[in-house]
Design an enzyme around this catalytic site. Structure first.
Site, mmCIF file in Angstrom:
data_model
loop_
_atom_site.group_PDB
_atom_site.id
_atom_site.type_symbol
_atom_site.label_atom_id
_atom_site.label_comp_id
_atom_site.label_asym_id
_atom_site.label_seq_id
_atom_site.Cartn_x
_atom_site.Cartn_y
_atom_site.Cartn_z
ATOM 1 N N GLU A 173 64.197 3.335 10.956
ATOM 2 C CA GLU A 173 63.755 1.500 11.023
ATOM 3 C C GLU A 173 63.974 1.005 9.429
ATOM 4 O OE1 GLU A 173 59.997 0.899 12.945
ATOM 5 O OE2 GLU A 173 60.717 1.611 14.738
ATOM 6 N N GLU A 221 62.953 6.508 19.703
ATOM 7 C CA GLU A 221 61.703 6.098 19.792
ATOM 8 C C GLU A 221 61.356 5.245 20.921
ATOM 9 O OE1 GLU A 221 59.036 5.018 16.469
ATOM 10 O OE2 GLU A 221 60.410 6.361 15.102
HETATM 11 C C1 NOJ Z 1 58.098 3.143 14.734
HETATM 12 C C2 NOJ Z 1 57.882 4.205 13.497
HETATM 13 O O1 NOJ Z 1 59.218 5.093 13.385
HETATM 14 C C3 NOJ Z 1 56.728 5.176 13.608
HETATM 15 O O2 NOJ Z 1 56.555 5.735 12.173
HETATM 16 C C4 NOJ Z 1 55.645 4.386 14.086
HETATM 17 O O3 NOJ Z 1 54.426 5.361 14.223
HETATM 18 C C5 NOJ Z 1 56.046 3.780 15.631
HETATM 19 N N1 NOJ Z 1 57.028 3.008 15.620
HETATM 20 C C6 NOJ Z 1 54.682 3.283 16.150
HETATM 21 O O4 NOJ Z 1 54.295 2.066 15.669
#
Ligand code: NOJ
Length: 490
Positions: free
Chosen positions: A186, A393
């Site tokens: 991200e 994710e």
């Molecule tokens: C994206 C992130 O990569 C992760 O670290 C985070 O916990 C999740 N989203 C949920 O917010």
């Protein structure tokens, strides 16, 4: 054996004939994800150095809900064998985890290697392989070594490139068993949250300025690691990509201005990181908006660092597939041009957004509109051509009060049905989908108040017992039967 072959053929026929969109083709694998700072704990154990997130969460007053920290987290440093066992029992193929840079190199510099840190990741990787799963490894999930930051070598300093390459080389060399490499998780959060609005470590507020310098350094860093990997490890088969997040956008109305605003938001949030890698250079919309605003604000050049032709070529093509994290869909509208004495990312993007309404939502307010994922992966295809896609994710949060997470089951059902529909109907080549997360963990600013796991943890329990929620059984069913009832989901 024969039975298995026949049933697989049957599933394939069902799938390819389009009779039903309920079966997952064998080409899609399931997985679950975590990251080092969010689960490992053992923040100062066995030679691990401090990271910017240790430093940030130890700040007084704390920027984190309830003053929570990742000092112990899920204690996965000690419990990794149990974790891998439980993950394998979910029936998934991929386990995505990240490496803590400062566990491997306590100062961040490559002249100071912590062998115990390397050994930990070796053991974890071997354990994953032992259970027949594929390790998917993120090199950077936001936890820069604090010492580098103190020496001024962070995401706004181009010197970081070489240090990140040195670190990555050590890790890659040590872990030939890894199946997929992800360089940076991200990038939007790394730049916009850490150097723009300052809500994430190291907490720098430089909206519309340093956050673009960060994007520039980050893309060059990613490209440098990719080139190093391809040149120095020609015998490794693992593919490598970067993992941006991309949330879908819907214009608030069908007025041209709102449609344009939604498009702008996509380019500022997603295209900023995908386009230089998959097409070359910044998105036109982003480049021209920031140049225009920079003139209005009396800067003598664009606040967005420009890539020269050589840099464009160097970054272009540095990915073996498209990775994407996706959570939510937004409703976007146009806003008037902001005042010319305020420099900000928001004034550059010039949109208003809210979560697209839905009666279902996670504890953190993320609304559930599972068709958004289908839109996102279609958009990625349209923008960057036909590429293999790994959804790195997708997940939803609860508030930790119940093990009955039916809403999570319905969330995953909706998301996965829409992914399946994208594969089947839109001809998108998704080869994997990874759920966030296998376990409740440290949710950044929300600390332990938001729970994304299939396994519950009571963070006041010293033993950090892993307790299955209802979604565990759902996942086990999904991975064995590879079937979902998608009737009401599309
Ligand atoms: C994206 C992130 O990569 C992760 O670290 C985070 O916990 C999740 N989203 C949920 O917010």
């Amino acid at each position: 054996m024969t039975w298995i072959i026949f049933s697989k053929i049957f599933i394939c026929i069902l799938f390819t004939s389009g009779v039903s969109s309920k079966y997952f083709p064998p080409s899609i694998d399931f997985g679950v994800a975590t990251s080092a700072y969010q689960i490992e704990g053992a923040w100062n154990v066995d030679g691990r150095g401090e990271s910017i997130w240790d430093n940030f969460t130890h700040t007084i007053p704390s920027p984190i809900a309830n003053g929570d920290t990742g000092d112990v987290a899920c204690d996965s440093y000690d419990k990794y064998e149990e974790d891998v066992r439980l993950i394998a029992a979910l029936g998934v193929k991929y386990y995505r985890f990240s490496i803590s840079w400062s566990r491997v190199l306590p100062t961040g510099y490559s002249n100071d290697i912590n062998l115990k840190g390397l050994e930990y990741y070796k053991n974890l990787t071997l354990q994953i392989k032992k259970f027949g799963m594929i390790p998917v490894v993120t090199l950077y999930h936001w936890d820069l070594p604090q010492r580098l930051r103190e020496d001024g070598i962070d995401w706004i300093n181009i010197d970081l490139v070489q240090h990140f390459v040195n670190y990555s080389r050590i890790v890659i060399e040590h872990l030939p068993e890894v199946g997929i490499w992800l360089t940076i998780n991200e990038p939007k959060q790394v730049c916009h949250y850490s150097y723009g609005n300052g809500r994430f470590a190291p907490g720098i507020k430089s909206s519309g300025l340093l956050e673009y310098q960060c994007a520039y350094v980050l893309l060059k860093t990613h490209a440098a690691v990719y080139h190093m990997y391809k040149e120095e490890f020609p015998n490794y088969e693992a593919k490598m990509a970067i993992a941006p997040d991309c949330q879908w956008v819907k214009p608030l109305t069908d007025k041209p201005a709102d449609i344009a605003a939604a498009y702008r938001q996509l380019e500022f949030w997603c295209g900023l990181y995908y386009q230089p890698i998959f097409s070359g250079d910044w998105p036109y919309e982003v480049k021209t908006r920031i140049a225009l605003r920079s003139i209005m604000e009396h800067y003598n050049q664009s606040r967005l660092p420009q890539f020269d032709q050589q840099e464009i070529e160097y970054i272009r093509g540095t990915s073996d597939f498209i990775a994407v994290n996706h959570y939510v869909t937004l409703l976007v509208s146009d806003v008037d041009e902001g005042p010319d004495d305020v420099t900000s990312f928001e004034n550059d993007m010039r949109t208003n957004w809210t979560f697209y309404p839905s009666v279902n939502q996670g504890a953190n307010g993320f609304t559930v509109n599972p068709w958004g994922i289908r839109k996102v992966i279609n958009w990625l295809h349209e923008q960057y051509g036909k590429q293999d896609i790994l959804i790195t994710e997708v997940g939803i949060s609860d508030n930790g009060t119940s093990l009955n997470d039916d809403f999570r089951i319905s969330f995953y059902t909706g998301m996965y049905c829409n992914i399946l529909e994208a594969v089947e109907t839109d001809n998108i080549n998704v080869f994997g989908v990874i759920a966030w997360s296998y376990i409740d963990n440290f949710e950044w600013l929300d600390g332990y108040t938001m729970h994304f796991g299939m396994y519950h943890i009571d963070f006041s329990d010293a033993d950090r017992k892993r307790v299955p929620k209802k979604s565990v059984e759902f996942f086990q069913n999904l991975t064995t039967k590879r079937y979902l009832n998608c009737e009401d989901e599309l």
